[in-house]
Design a protein around this motif. Structure first.
Motif: not given
Length: 242
Positions: A149-152, A167-169, A14-17, A21-24
């Motif tokens: 899941v999608w985007g991974t 990259d805010h993926i 979670l810290t890495l994400f 700046d991943l948008k989950i």
């Protein structure tokens, strides 16, 4: 028994994400049971899929024990972690041992994570499903929870370099209602029904995905039928045969 490794690993992820700046966007976690055994089934498009599958179970305060290829457990870094988190190694030459291990875990009330495609889909479409998940659920008397899941694939997938830049993926996750696995039904029929449900969830995740390719050089992560340049299932099959 305290989870001395699993929960800290989740915290590190979670810290890495957050740093990336991943948008989950995760919907449907309420379909994961708060107690008792279940088989969690997902599509497989990237090396980190299991992490996001596990995060989907977090609102229900559940930990998922994933079945993963045995070579991951031999790695000097991932191996000790995978064993400490009680994931299940799968030796494809002796699959009966992994099956028995998973069955015991289900009967003891664990959630077991399975990728029924058995490998990453390089076309980013669903491959055929193996029937092991259905057979496990039948024998253990537990439900199957479908998800997508999608985007991974944009973070790290087969044949592509890792992209751990900021990259805010977006990552989109959809969890569906349970698919029952009655013992008196043919496992193949349950598997087909399960695959259809995962396909529906995958399409829902794709429709909800908030970004599109930035240009001609950024279409690799979209399947061909959606206008991308990922190889078609036929092209992947031909390349594997070659």
């Amino acid at each position: 028994m305290a989870e001395l490794v699993y929960r800290p690993v989740i915290g590190a992820a979670l810290t890495l994400f957050k740093a990336l700046d991943l948008k989950i966007d995760c919907q449907g976690s309420e379909n994961i049971p708060r107690s008792g055994g279940a088989v969690l089934v997902s599509n497989h498009i990237g090396y980190l899929d299991f992490v996001f599958n596990g995060l989907a179970a977090r609102p229900q305060q559940r930990l998922v024990r994933f079945m993963a290829k045995e070579s991951v457990f031999r790695h000097k870094v991932s191996g000790p972690l995978m064993r400490a988190m009680k994931h299940i190694p799968v030796d494809r030459k002796q699959g009966e041992h992994a099956y028995a291990h998973a069955l015991d875990s289900l009967r003891s009330g664990e959630i077991i994570g399975v990728f029924p495609e058995a490998t990453i889909s390089q076309s980013f479409t669903l491959k055929s499903f193996k029937s092991g998940a259905a057979r496990l659920a039948q024998e253990a008397g537990v439900p199957i929870i479908p998800m997508a899941v999608w985007g991974t694939q944009r973070l790290w997938t087969k044949g592509r370099p890792r992209n751990f830049k900021r990259d805010h993926i977006p990552i989109t996750i959809r969890v569906g209602e349970a698919v029952e696995a009655p013992r008196d039904q043919y496992a193949g029929a349950i598997t087909r029904r399960l695959r259809d449900r995962v396909q529906e969830l995958l399409e829902a995740a794709q429709r909800a995905y908030p970004v599109r390719p930035k240009g001609p050089d950024d279409t690799w992560w979209l399947p061909a039928h959606l206008g991308g340049t990922a190889p078609t299932p036929a092209e992947v099959k031909a390349a594997e045969a070659h």
